[in-house]
Design a protein around this motif. Structure first.
Motif, PDB file in Angstrom:
ATOM      1  N   ARG A  87       0.815  -1.218   0.000  1.00 18.51           N
ATOM      2  CA  ARG A  87       0.000   0.000   0.000  1.00 18.51           C
ATOM      3  C   ARG A  87       0.848   1.267   0.000  1.00 18.51           C
ATOM      4  NH1 ARG A  87      -4.084  -1.344   4.788  1.00 18.51           N
ATOM      5  NH2 ARG A  87      -3.442   0.756   5.265  1.00 18.51           N
ATOM      6  N   LYS A  88       2.181   1.121   0.126  1.00 18.71           N
ATOM      7  CA  LYS A  88       3.122   2.251   0.211  1.00 18.71           C
ATOM      8  C   LYS A  88       2.717   3.178   1.352  1.00 18.71           C
ATOM      9  CE  LYS A  88       4.289   2.145  -4.641  1.00 18.71           C
ATOM     10  NZ  LYS A  88       4.470   2.872  -5.862  1.00 18.71           N
ATOM     11  N   LEU A  89       2.307   2.581   2.453  1.00 18.83           N
ATOM     12  CA  LEU A  89       1.752   3.331   3.572  1.00 18.83           C
ATOM     13  C   LEU A  89       2.547   3.066   4.836  1.00 18.83           C
ATOM     14  CD1 LEU A  89      -0.768   5.076   4.411  1.00 18.83           C
ATOM     15  CD2 LEU A  89      -1.810   2.926   5.105  1.00 18.83           C
ATOM     16  N   ALA A  90       2.872   4.134   5.551  1.00 17.54           N
ATOM     17  CA  ALA A  90       3.532   4.012   6.850  1.00 17.54           C
ATOM     18  C   ALA A  90       2.537   4.445   7.917  1.00 17.54           C
ATOM     19  CB  ALA A  90       4.770   4.881   6.903  1.00 17.54           C
ATOM     20  N   MET A  91       2.503   3.691   9.024  1.00 14.66           N
ATOM     21  CA  MET A  91       1.621   4.003  10.141  1.00 14.66           C
ATOM     22  C   MET A  91       2.487   4.065  11.393  1.00 14.66           C
ATOM     23  SD  MET A  91      -1.442   1.410   9.040  1.00 14.66           S
ATOM     24  CE  MET A  91      -0.337   0.145   8.474  1.00 14.66           C
ATOM     25  N   VAL A  92       2.494   5.220  12.050  1.00 14.34           N
ATOM     26  CA  VAL A  92       3.392   5.449  13.178  1.00 14.34           C
ATOM     27  C   VAL A  92       2.604   6.003  14.355  1.00 14.34           C
ATOM     28  CG1 VAL A  92       5.480   6.629  13.941  1.00 14.34           C
ATOM     29  CG2 VAL A  92       5.244   5.999  11.549  1.00 14.34           C
ATOM     30  N   GLU A  93       2.875   5.445  15.537  1.00  9.77           N
ATOM     31  CA  GLU A  93       2.306   5.978  16.772  1.00  9.77           C
ATOM     32  C   GLU A  93       3.468   6.579  17.546  1.00  9.77           C
ATOM     33  OE1 GLU A  93      -0.761   4.722  20.349  1.00  9.77           O
ATOM     34  OE2 GLU A  93       0.026   3.181  19.031  1.00  9.77           O
ATOM     35  N   TYR A  94       3.358   7.859  17.893  1.00  6.96           N
ATOM     36  CA  TYR A  94       4.496   8.568  18.474  1.00  6.96           C
ATOM     37  C   TYR A  94       4.072   9.540  19.574  1.00  6.96           C
ATOM     38  CZ  TYR A  94       2.874  12.294  15.382  1.00  6.96           C
ATOM     39  OH  TYR A  94       2.102  13.236  14.760  1.00  6.96           O
ATOM     40  N   ASN A  95       5.050   9.893  20.401  1.00  7.95           N
ATOM     41  CA  ASN A  95       4.876  10.864  21.477  1.00  7.95           C
ATOM     42  C   ASN A  95       4.933  12.253  20.863  1.00  7.95           C
ATOM     43  OD1 ASN A  95       5.157  12.594  23.656  1.00  7.95           O
ATOM     44  ND2 ASN A  95       6.577  11.271  24.753  1.00  7.95           N
ATOM     45  N   ASN A  96       3.866  13.046  21.061  1.00  8.65           N
ATOM     46  CA  ASN A  96       3.802  14.398  20.497  1.00  8.65           C
ATOM     47  C   ASN A  96       4.938  15.292  20.951  1.00  8.65           C
ATOM     48  OD1 ASN A  96       1.570  14.218  18.885  1.00  8.65           O
ATOM     49  ND2 ASN A  96       0.142  14.863  20.468  1.00  8.65           N
ATOM     50  N   ALA A  97       5.413  15.103  22.176  1.00 10.92           N
ATOM     51  CA  ALA A  97       6.441  15.972  22.729  1.00 10.92           C
ATOM     52  C   ALA A  97       7.824  15.686  22.154  1.00 10.92           C
ATOM     53  CB  ALA A  97       6.481  15.833  24.247  1.00 10.92           C
ATOM     54  N   LYS A  98       8.056  14.481  21.657  1.00 10.70           N
ATOM     55  CA  LYS A  98       9.393  14.102  21.195  1.00 10.70           C
ATOM     56  C   LYS A  98       9.513  13.960  19.684  1.00 10.70           C
ATOM     57  CE  LYS A  98      10.701  11.754  25.440  1.00 10.70           C
ATOM     58  NZ  LYS A  98      11.246  10.546  26.031  1.00 10.70           N
ATOM     59  N   VAL A  99       8.415  13.701  19.010  1.00 12.55           N
ATOM     60  CA  VAL A  99       8.450  13.442  17.571  1.00 12.55           C
ATOM     61  C   VAL A  99       7.448  14.349  16.875  1.00 12.55           C
ATOM     62  CG1 VAL A  99       8.111  11.675  15.788  1.00 12.55           C
ATOM     63  CG2 VAL A  99       9.075  11.027  17.986  1.00 12.55           C
ATOM     64  N   THR A 100       7.845  14.845  15.720  1.00  8.91           N
ATOM     65  CA  THR A 100       6.945  15.652  14.901  1.00  8.91           C
ATOM     66  C   THR A 100       6.808  14.991  13.537  1.00  8.91           C
ATOM     67  OG1 THR A 100       8.739  16.980  13.978  1.00  8.91           O
ATOM     68  CG2 THR A 100       7.724  17.775  16.038  1.00  8.91           C
ATOM     69  N   PRO A 101       5.769  15.328  12.803  1.00 14.36           N
ATOM     70  CA  PRO A 101       5.653  14.786  11.447  1.00 14.36           C
ATOM     71  C   PRO A 101       6.866  15.133  10.577  1.00 14.36           C
ATOM     72  CG  PRO A 101       3.544  15.658  12.135  1.00 14.36           C
ATOM     73  CD  PRO A 101       4.540  16.028  13.199  1.00 14.36           C
ATOM     74  N   THR A 102       7.450  16.305  10.798  1.00 11.60           N
ATOM     75  CA  THR A 102       8.638  16.698  10.038  1.00 11.60           C
ATOM     76  C   THR A 102       9.812  15.781  10.350  1.00 11.60           C
ATOM     77  OG1 THR A 102       7.885  18.987  10.139  1.00 11.60           O
ATOM     78  CG2 THR A 102      10.166  18.631   9.512  1.00 11.60           C
ATOM     79  N   SER A 103       9.989  15.423  11.619  1.00 11.65           N
ATOM     80  CA  SER A 103      11.100  14.532  11.976  1.00 11.65           C
ATOM     81  C   SER A 103      10.877  13.121  11.414  1.00 11.65           C
ATOM     82  CB  SER A 103      11.303  14.482  13.494  1.00 11.65           C
ATOM     83  OG  SER A 103      10.202  13.904  14.140  1.00 11.65           O
ATOM     84  N   LEU A 104       9.627  12.690  11.319  1.00 10.21           N
ATOM     85  CA  LEU A 104       9.322  11.401  10.690  1.00 10.21           C
ATOM     86  C   LEU A 104       9.711  11.437   9.209  1.00 10.21           C
ATOM     87  CD1 LEU A 104       5.809  10.609  12.223  1.00 10.21           C
ATOM     88  CD2 LEU A 104       7.940   9.413  12.703  1.00 10.21           C
ATOM     89  N   GLU A 105       9.353  12.525   8.552  1.00 13.72           N
ATOM     90  CA  GLU A 105       9.687  12.679   7.134  1.00 13.72           C
ATOM     91  C   GLU A 105      11.201  12.718   6.924  1.00 13.72           C
ATOM     92  OE1 GLU A 105       8.781  15.711   3.413  1.00 13.72           O
ATOM     93  OE2 GLU A 105       7.632  15.906   5.262  1.00 13.72           O
ATOM     94  N   GLU A 106      11.910  13.424   7.792  1.00 20.87           N
ATOM     95  CA  GLU A 106      13.372  13.497   7.692  1.00 20.87           C
ATOM     96  C   GLU A 106      14.013  12.125   7.882  1.00 20.87           C
ATOM     97  OE1 GLU A 106      14.534  16.377  10.606  1.00 20.87           O
ATOM     98  OE2 GLU A 106      13.872  18.065   9.386  1.00 20.87           O
ATOM     99  N   THR A 107      13.484  11.341   8.801  1.00 18.70           N
ATOM    100  CA  THR A 107      14.022  10.003   9.039  1.00 18.70           C
ATOM    101  C   THR A 107      13.861   9.121   7.806  1.00 18.70           C
ATOM    102  OG1 THR A 107      13.539  10.170  11.394  1.00 18.70           O
ATOM    103  CG2 THR A 107      13.860   7.959  10.519  1.00 18.70           C
TER     104      THR A 107
END
Length: 165
Positions: A87-107
């Motif tokens: 599906r070319k889909l990533a599903m991530v559950e993360y802590n709002n205080a430590k991770v941002t959508p931008t940091s996910l994209e950078e990773t």
């Protein structure tokens, strides 16, 4: 001369006796290896968000999708990460205080330059349905207008879209 022959003969017998022993004992070395148990400490007071996004550029499930999944999962503050190659889909559950959508994209883009993140969205629950093709050309959509075909493709519960051809 006889004495010299006897000494050489005794030396040869001793040399052959000593060199023919095949009772070598294997050398056993004990090496201590430090094992690192990576257990993430989850903050019970943290607010966890769920994000879904599309990753373009993946060419295989093991090399691409699993590598991206592992790199996201290693991030501090990520509770869980799943990358679905089909599906070319990533599903991530993360802590709002430590991770941002931008940091996910950078990773994701740090894994390789060919991976591109799109359609980043925060969701309440992860998608479980497979996406239908926008050009639904199956029997139930064959005689419909373009707008009707899109509606048919968007509604994955219809018989023509529920099963992938």
């Amino acid at each position: 001369m006889n004495i010299l022959k006897n000494i050489i003969a005794i030396a040869m017998v001793v040399l052959i006796t000593i060199s023919c022993k095949n009772e070598t004992k294997p050398e056993v070395k004990t090496i201590e290896v430090a094992t690192e148990t990576a257990t993430k400490e989850l903050d019970p007071n943290a607010t966890y968000a769920k994000a879904e996004f599309t990753i373009d550029g993946m060419t295989c499930a093991i090399g691409c999708a699993k590598t991206i999944e592992k790199n996201i999962a290693k991030m501090e503050g990520v509770k869980s990460a799943t990358v679905d190659f089909d599906r070319k889909l990533a599903m991530v559950e993360y802590n709002n205080a430590k991770v941002t959508p931008t940091s996910l994209e950078e990773t994701v883009t740090k894994v390789a330059d060919i991976y591109k993140v799109s359609d980043m969205k925060t969701v309440e629950g992860f998608s479980t349905k497979k996406a239908c093709a926008a050009d639904c050309s199956k029997a139930c959509c064959a005689n419909k207008t373009d707008a009707e075909k899109k509606a048919c493709a968007a509604d994955c519960t219809k018989a023509c879209c529920a099963k992938k051809a």
